[in-house]
Motif scaffolding. Structure first.
Motif, PDB file in Angstrom:
ATOM      1  N   ARG A 159      19.454 -28.978  52.828  1.00  0.00           N
ATOM      2  CA  ARG A 159      20.773 -28.496  52.438  1.00  0.00           C
ATOM      3  C   ARG A 159      20.602 -27.157  51.717  1.00  0.00           C
ATOM      4  NH1 ARG A 159      25.126 -31.809  52.286  1.00  0.00           N
ATOM      5  NH2 ARG A 159      27.029 -30.890  51.454  1.00  0.00           N
ATOM      6  N   LEU A 160      21.522 -26.220  51.929  1.00  0.00           N
ATOM      7  CA  LEU A 160      21.441 -24.933  51.247  1.00  0.00           C
ATOM      8  C   LEU A 160      21.789 -25.079  49.777  1.00  0.00           C
ATOM      9  CD1 LEU A 160      23.094 -22.430  53.756  1.00  0.00           C
ATOM     10  CD2 LEU A 160      20.673 -22.983  53.469  1.00  0.00           C
ATOM     11  N   ASP A 161      21.035 -24.392  48.912  1.00  0.00           N
ATOM     12  CA  ASP A 161      21.355 -24.411  47.496  1.00  0.00           C
ATOM     13  C   ASP A 161      22.303 -23.262  47.159  1.00  0.00           C
ATOM     14  OD1 ASP A 161      19.824 -22.080  47.337  1.00  0.00           O
ATOM     15  OD2 ASP A 161      18.125 -23.046  46.351  1.00  0.00           O
ATOM     16  N   THR A 162      22.540 -23.023  45.895  1.00  0.00           N
ATOM     17  CA  THR A 162      23.507 -21.995  45.483  1.00  0.00           C
ATOM     18  C   THR A 162      23.046 -20.586  45.809  1.00  0.00           C
ATOM     19  OG1 THR A 162      22.543 -21.980  43.264  1.00  0.00           O
ATOM     20  CG2 THR A 162      24.431 -23.428  43.627  1.00  0.00           C
ATOM     21  N   ASN A 163      21.770 -20.427  46.149  1.00  0.00           N
ATOM     22  CA  ASN A 163      21.236 -19.117  46.532  1.00  0.00           C
ATOM     23  C   ASN A 163      20.972 -19.011  48.024  1.00  0.00           C
ATOM     24  OD1 ASN A 163      21.085 -18.017  43.829  1.00  0.00           O
ATOM     25  ND2 ASN A 163      19.390 -19.442  43.483  1.00  0.00           N
ATOM     26  N   ASN A 164      21.578 -19.920  48.816  1.00  0.00           N
ATOM     27  CA  ASN A 164      21.438 -19.923  50.272  1.00  0.00           C
ATOM     28  C   ASN A 164      20.031 -20.268  50.740  1.00  0.00           C
ATOM     29  OD1 ASN A 164      24.189 -18.920  50.978  1.00  0.00           O
ATOM     30  ND2 ASN A 164      23.472 -17.107  49.879  1.00  0.00           N
ATOM     31  N   VAL A 165      19.255 -20.932  49.899  1.00  0.00           N
ATOM     32  CA  VAL A 165      17.895 -21.326  50.256  1.00  0.00           C
ATOM     33  C   VAL A 165      17.890 -22.809  50.630  1.00  0.00           C
ATOM     34  CG1 VAL A 165      15.522 -21.560  49.441  1.00  0.00           C
ATOM     35  CG2 VAL A 165      16.919 -19.615  48.701  1.00  0.00           C
ATOM     36  N   PRO A 166      17.322 -23.174  51.800  1.00  0.00           N
ATOM     37  CA  PRO A 166      17.297 -24.590  52.189  1.00  0.00           C
ATOM     38  C   PRO A 166      16.401 -25.402  51.261  1.00  0.00           C
ATOM     39  CG  PRO A 166      16.015 -23.256  53.738  1.00  0.00           C
ATOM     40  CD  PRO A 166      16.722 -22.299  52.835  1.00  0.00           C
ATOM     41  N   GLN A 167      16.950 -26.537  50.785  1.00  0.00           N
ATOM     42  CA  GLN A 167      16.232 -27.429  49.887  1.00  0.00           C
ATOM     43  C   GLN A 167      16.217 -28.838  50.472  1.00  0.00           C
ATOM     44  OE1 GLN A 167      14.602 -26.338  47.402  1.00  0.00           O
ATOM     45  NE2 GLN A 167      15.517 -24.320  47.049  1.00  0.00           N
ATOM     46  N   PRO A 168      15.184 -29.643  50.169  1.00  0.00           N
ATOM     47  CA  PRO A 168      15.130 -31.014  50.697  1.00  0.00           C
ATOM     48  C   PRO A 168      16.415 -31.782  50.390  1.00  0.00           C
ATOM     49  CG  PRO A 168      13.049 -30.444  49.668  1.00  0.00           C
ATOM     50  CD  PRO A 168      13.999 -29.319  49.335  1.00  0.00           C
ATOM     51  N   ALA A 169      16.926 -32.495  51.384  1.00  0.00           N
ATOM     52  CA  ALA A 169      18.147 -33.288  51.213  1.00  0.00           C
ATOM     53  C   ALA A 169      17.832 -34.722  51.632  1.00  0.00           C
ATOM     54  CB  ALA A 169      19.291 -32.685  52.029  1.00  0.00           C
ATOM     55  N   LEU A 170      18.216 -35.153  52.828  1.00  0.00           N
ATOM     56  CA  LEU A 170      17.838 -36.493  53.264  1.00  0.00           C
ATOM     57  C   LEU A 170      16.327 -36.600  53.465  1.00  0.00           C
ATOM     58  CD1 LEU A 170      20.721 -37.460  55.730  1.00  0.00           C
ATOM     59  CD2 LEU A 170      20.496 -37.953  53.298  1.00  0.00           C
ATOM     60  N   ALA A 171      15.682 -35.478  53.709  1.00  0.00           N
ATOM     61  CA  ALA A 171      14.215 -35.432  53.695  1.00  0.00           C
ATOM     62  C   ALA A 171      13.765 -35.069  52.288  1.00  0.00           C
ATOM     63  CB  ALA A 171      13.703 -34.410  54.690  1.00  0.00           C
ATOM     64  N   GLU A 172      12.711 -35.708  51.818  1.00  0.00           N
ATOM     65  CA  GLU A 172      12.199 -35.357  50.497  1.00  0.00           C
ATOM     66  C   GLU A 172      11.184 -34.233  50.557  1.00  0.00           C
ATOM     67  OE1 GLU A 172      10.488 -38.838  48.835  1.00  0.00           O
ATOM     68  OE2 GLU A 172       8.708 -38.859  50.137  1.00  0.00           O
ATOM     69  N   LYS A 173      10.624 -33.995  51.771  1.00  0.00           N
ATOM     70  CA  LYS A 173       9.688 -32.887  51.920  1.00  0.00           C
ATOM     71  C   LYS A 173       9.462 -32.603  53.396  1.00  0.00           C
ATOM     72  CE  LYS A 173       5.393 -35.602  51.979  1.00  0.00           C
ATOM     73  NZ  LYS A 173       4.010 -35.718  51.439  1.00  0.00           N
ATOM     74  N   CYS A 174       8.808 -31.462  53.658  1.00  0.00           N
ATOM     75  CA  CYS A 174       8.428 -31.100  55.027  1.00  0.00           C
ATOM     76  C   CYS A 174       7.078 -30.407  54.989  1.00  0.00           C
ATOM     77  CB  CYS A 174       9.477 -30.189  55.664  1.00  0.00           C
ATOM     78  SG  CYS A 174       9.054 -29.664  57.338  1.00  0.00           S
ATOM     79  N   ASP A 175       6.173 -30.850  55.831  1.00  0.00           N
ATOM     80  CA  ASP A 175       4.870 -30.213  55.977  1.00  0.00           C
ATOM     81  C   ASP A 175       4.846 -29.436  57.283  1.00  0.00           C
ATOM     82  OD1 ASP A 175       3.758 -31.334  53.600  1.00  0.00           O
ATOM     83  OD2 ASP A 175       3.545 -33.245  54.659  1.00  0.00           O
ATOM     84  N   VAL A 176       4.466 -28.156  57.204  1.00  0.00           N
ATOM     85  CA  VAL A 176       4.457 -27.288  58.370  1.00  0.00           C
ATOM     86  C   VAL A 176       3.010 -27.006  58.757  1.00  0.00           C
ATOM     87  CG1 VAL A 176       5.245 -25.092  59.334  1.00  0.00           C
ATOM     88  CG2 VAL A 176       6.611 -26.243  57.577  1.00  0.00           C
ATOM     89  N   SER A 177       2.710 -27.127  60.044  1.00  0.00           N
ATOM     90  CA  SER A 177       1.350 -26.905  60.521  1.00  0.00           C
ATOM     91  C   SER A 177       0.955 -25.443  60.382  1.00  0.00           C
ATOM     92  CB  SER A 177       1.219 -27.334  61.988  1.00  0.00           C
ATOM     93  OG  SER A 177       2.072 -26.540  62.808  1.00  0.00           O
ATOM     94  N   GLU A 178      -0.339 -25.187  60.423  1.00  0.00           N
ATOM     95  CA  GLU A 178      -0.841 -23.827  60.238  1.00  0.00           C
ATOM     96  C   GLU A 178      -0.322 -22.875  61.306  1.00  0.00           C
ATOM     97  OE1 GLU A 178      -5.156 -21.498  59.736  1.00  0.00           O
ATOM     98  OE2 GLU A 178      -5.050 -23.698  59.660  1.00  0.00           O
TER      99      GLU A 178
END
Length: 549
Positions: free
Chosen positions: A79-98
């Motif tokens: 979900r976007l925060d007050t600064n338009n930055v996506p923050q964890p919502a229904l997901a608590e985290k995300c790991d991105v591959s190299e």
């Protein structure tokens, strides 16, 4: 906001994005500030939309009117925060591959819809597969198929669902495989088409899904207690929302108010705490302590139908485009913080190249030129056999659009000597007419779904041909669709930006498919007791962070 065609996200497609606080009929002691005397305190706000709510079916919604509601009764992985930055919502985290091609989302524990049904990784997989189907009504399949491995093949029925790049090793884990690195992918997951839908409930309701408050279930901060598409809705806190303790406002009323003067009168009467001002009202209120302005990534433009009588001629389209004095439009009609546009991509949007906006790379594409407009008009009329085409402009029936339409009508008369007919309709009627292809030109808009030019430029390649003017580029060397396709697969940021710059030039200068009008800005009066009614660059209102003092 296709719109944020994902923040973005997001507007065609016209929205008010306005909000406020309203006094509610209810318990004694309740006030317009939303507080109630006694042991309990009820916090209440109200905002208004300038057109009826077309649908609350996520698989049919495609404009910011619907998104303004859906964004607050539903939620995605982020979900976007007050600064338009996506923050964890229904997901608590995300790991991105190299290699940036694999996103592994971990969902929060105990997630539930408002009816108690669990929200799992399989919920998202099934929802996204439904969204990717080519016959999904909102035409937002591309927002996933352009990115997810084998998504397009699945949409085209060339591949089974188990080959799509979505894996659910357990109920809490969703692995998404991408075709190419996509730096804004987390922002996409914060956009309505990516939200969780209770698919068992959806299938059970069938054609009745989302027709009333009881035919929906909710995953977001709020749920509906009242709903009338033409009049508005009332939202109340969702007791099953994972972050319900952070939601400070108990009740939200959404009103449908088409006339700005009506909204301003309600504000003066203390029934709204935030109201959008018309251009004519700005001078009277610009020094008021409650006055404020806000801009979003949303471009208003004329969409030409490239196959309709008259506007099928490219020189006629170029003449109409060049006859518009955008700067005078700003100073006389829209002195509310809006800015004259010379492209469909907002100037401040990221180019993908560090330190450079898209606008700084593109420069000026088009500008008012009366003499050149006359030359193109005369050339176009000659190519049409000497017959002067009769032109009609279709537009929404709200105050701003009618004011802009009247100005354009006078411009075409002054510069080209032609009488353009204005056809004012409800938003849904205007959209239906454009989708049918039975128009010559229409006032339209697009709000960013995410912070990248692709959110604008790819919409003229999707399965919305009539709505987007039936545009087909005939220039083999700079074919529009191929430029967009190349940008999607290009990993070098500078080369990718060049493909997108060339595509925008093709759309506006070479083919005159659209005539840019203005980048949207709005002026408001806001009561001091309402805080943090956040409206990100997409123009989709965020109520989760709102509070009433």
């Amino acid at each position: 906001m296709k719109k944020l065609a994902a923040m973005l996200l997001a507007m065609t497609i016209l929205l008010s994005g306005t909000a406020g606080c309203n006094s509610f009929t209810g318990k004694s002691g309740e006030t317009s500030g939303g507080t109630e005397s006694g042991a309990a305190q009820t916090k209440s706000v109200s905002f208004y939309l300038e057109n009826e709510i077309p649908t609350l079916d996520q698989f049919a919604a495609s404009d910011n009117i619907a998104f303004n509601v859906l964004n607050n009764i539903s939620e995605g992985l982020y979900r976007l925060d007050t600064n338009n930055v996506p923050q964890p919502a229904l997901a608590e985290k995300c790991d991105v591959s190299e290699d940036k091609l694999s996103y592994t989302f971990t969902l929060r524990d105990g997630l539930k819809f408002s009816n108690g049904d669990p929200i799992t990784s399989k919920t998202f997989k099934e929802t996204w597969l439904k969204q990717m189907k080519a016959d999904t009504k909102n035409n937002y399949a591309f927002i996933m198929t352009d990115y997810i491995v084998n998504g397009m093949e699945y949409s085209e029925k060339k591949m089974d669902a188990d080959k799509v790049g979505l894996e659910t090793p357990d109920d809490k884990t969703l692995v998404v495989k991408l075709k190419a690195p996509t730096p804004y992918f987390l922002s996409l997951t914060a956009f309505v088409p990516y939200y969780a839908v209770d698919m068992d409930f959806y299938k059970n309701k069938g054609a009745d899904y989302a027709l009333n408050k009881d035919n929906l279930v909710y995953s977001g901060p709020y749920m509906l207690s009242q709903y009338d598409a033409a009049a508005g809705a009332t939202l109340v806190k969702n007791p099953n929302y994972w972050d319900k303790d952070s939601v400070k406002v108990d009740t939200v009323t959404i009103k449908i108010i088409k006339e700005q003067s009506t909204a301003l009168n309600l504000y003066k009467a203390g029934q709204l705490s935030r109201v959008k001002l018309s251009a004519t009202d700005v001078p009277s209120y610009k020094d008021d302590k409650e006055f404020t302005t806000h801009s979003i990534y949303r471009t208003n433009f004329i969409q030409f139908n490239t196959t309709a009588e008259g506007t099928k001629n490219v020189n006629i389209r170029k003449a109409l485009s060049m006859a518009i004095d955008n700067n005078t439009l700003m100073s006389t009609i829209l002195n509310n913080g809006s800015e004259a546009a010379n492209g469909v991509v907002p100037k401040g949007m990221s180019s993908g190249i560090a330190g450079k906006t898209f606008g700084s790379l593109q420069g000026t594409l088009t500008s008012f030129n009366a003499e050149k407009a006359k030359e193109y008009w005369e050339k176009g009329v000659k190519e049409l056999g000497g017959t002067i085409p009769q032109i009609t402009l279709v537009l929404d029936d709200d105050t701003e659009n009618k004011d802009v339409g009247t100005y354009l009508q006078s411009q075409f008369k002054s510069v080209l000597g032609i009488d353009v007919t204005l056809d004012s309709k409800t938003k849904e009627a205007r959209r239906a007419l454009m989708k049918s292809g039975k128009y010559q030109m229409g006032l339209n808009a697009w709000g960013a779904d995410y912070d990248d030019p692709m959110t604008y430029l790819q919409i003229w390649t999707e399965n919305t041909n009539s709505f987007r003017g039936n545009f087909k580029d005939t220039d083999a060397a700079n074919d529009y669709a191929n430029l967009i396709k190349a940008a999607h697969s290009e990993k070098d940021t500078e080369k990718r930006a060049d493909f997108l710059l060339r595509a925008e030039k093709s759309l506006i200068v070479d083919n005159a498919v659209v005539a840019p009008l203005y980048y949207m800005g709005s002026a408001y009066l806001v009561k001091s007791n309402v805080k943090n009614l956040v409206e990100p660059n997409s123009g989709i209102l965020e109520l989760k962070y709102a509070s009433v003092e």
